[in-house]
Design a protein around this motif. Sequence first.
Motif, mmCIF file in Angstrom:
data_model
loop_
_atom_site.group_PDB
_atom_site.id
_atom_site.type_symbol
_atom_site.label_atom_id
_atom_site.label_comp_id
_atom_site.label_asym_id
_atom_site.label_seq_id
_atom_site.Cartn_x
_atom_site.Cartn_y
_atom_site.Cartn_z
ATOM 1 N N GLN A 157 0.870 -1.169 0.000
ATOM 2 C CA GLN A 157 0.000 0.000 0.000
ATOM 3 C C GLN A 157 0.908 1.219 0.000
ATOM 4 N N ILE A 158 0.747 2.093 -0.994
ATOM 5 C CA ILE A 158 1.597 3.269 -1.070
ATOM 6 C C ILE A 158 0.750 4.543 -1.082
ATOM 7 N N ARG A 159 1.322 5.576 -0.553
ATOM 8 C CA ARG A 159 0.746 6.919 -0.663
ATOM 9 C C ARG A 159 1.613 7.646 -1.676
ATOM 10 N N TYR A 160 1.051 7.890 -2.873
ATOM 11 C CA TYR A 160 1.856 8.323 -4.012
ATOM 12 C C TYR A 160 1.396 9.686 -4.521
ATOM 13 N N GLU A 169 -3.839 7.121 -2.282
ATOM 14 C CA GLU A 169 -3.557 5.780 -1.767
ATOM 15 C C GLU A 169 -3.728 4.762 -2.892
ATOM 16 N N GLN A 205 5.326 8.579 -0.564
ATOM 17 C CA GLN A 205 5.402 9.212 0.754
ATOM 18 C C GLN A 205 5.281 8.207 1.896
ATOM 19 N N GLN A 206 4.640 7.084 1.622
ATOM 20 C CA GLN A 206 4.458 6.061 2.651
ATOM 21 C C GLN A 206 4.301 4.712 1.973
ATOM 22 N N LEU A 207 4.871 3.671 2.580
ATOM 23 C CA LEU A 207 4.791 2.333 1.999
ATOM 24 C C LEU A 207 4.564 1.316 3.108
ATOM 25 N N THR A 208 3.568 0.444 2.904
ATOM 26 C CA THR A 208 3.239 -0.592 3.880
ATOM 27 C C THR A 208 3.161 -1.941 3.168
#
Length: 318
Positions: A157-160, A169, A205-208
């Motif tokens: 899951q990325i915030r791109y 998302e 910006q964020q990666l899960t």
Amino acid sequence: MSGPTVRVLTLLELLQSHPRLNGTEIAQQLGVDKRTVRRYIQALEALGIPVTTEQGRDGGYMLVAGYKLPPMMFTHEETLALSLGLLAAKKLSLVETEAAISSVQAKLERVMPAKLKSRTRLIADTINLMLPEPAPASRGVPLSPLLDALEQQRAVQIRYASYHTEPVERRVDPYGLLFRRQHWYLSGYCHLRQDLRIFRLDRIQQLTLLEQTFTRPANFNAAEHFNASLNQMPGNLSVKVMLHTDLTTAAEHLGLTASLLKPQVGGLLLSFQIDNCDCIALWLSQLPFDFTILEPPELRQALNKQAQRLLRLAGQAH
């Protein structure tokens, strides 16, 4: 630290690089308890590696004096390949690998025969690689979690944040990674768009790492996918430019973009889609051969604007 086998090998490395370590020191280094340390010592002894044990509250451990692992049997050509690979890896400027590269060099030197060790140091001291430096924003990109996702074939899951857009998302099945012209890219299946997409890692910006798994397409090549995507990039303007040069010269300066060229009478036709003419005008102005803009008119205007700016700068009095 992942897995007992890795920790046993790490323990061996610690014993080779320290004259003596007690159980507490080893446990802290490996992130385990002292009972587990004793099991790892027994595992080394079972492999025939002579470890001297000192009794006491913490217990001391050391390799038998004079014991060394057999030297790695590298040829001069293999030594050159390894050393050049480490030099090139340094140029990628990845924060998470800087310490690891130095550690690898130190480990290699400890087990190499003197002659190969001398060759390794010579390469490090006398060879310089002028590779493209990563853009400042690309430093520290999250390669490790993406490699975990690729290895385990798990979705992320990325915030791109795309260029000039708000972050979105997305759930992505990672297929491959690519480093090209100062930036890292991820190729994979985007569940939001329900299609293959390319993502610049410095815009994540964020990666899960998710639990959902996928099956990676056989023989997927991130570079080939990136190359094929160049001709399918979304844009409002269709660009057609005739390059007045031969294919060999064009390939030297265009790199992967040269695959979009189609030989025509009078040159090579380059076609693609864009949203912004200014950056393409700047790129065209840097080519060492002539070209003719067939369309759109906005690109000719942008190139003229760039030319007027350069003429103004060139005519400024000192």
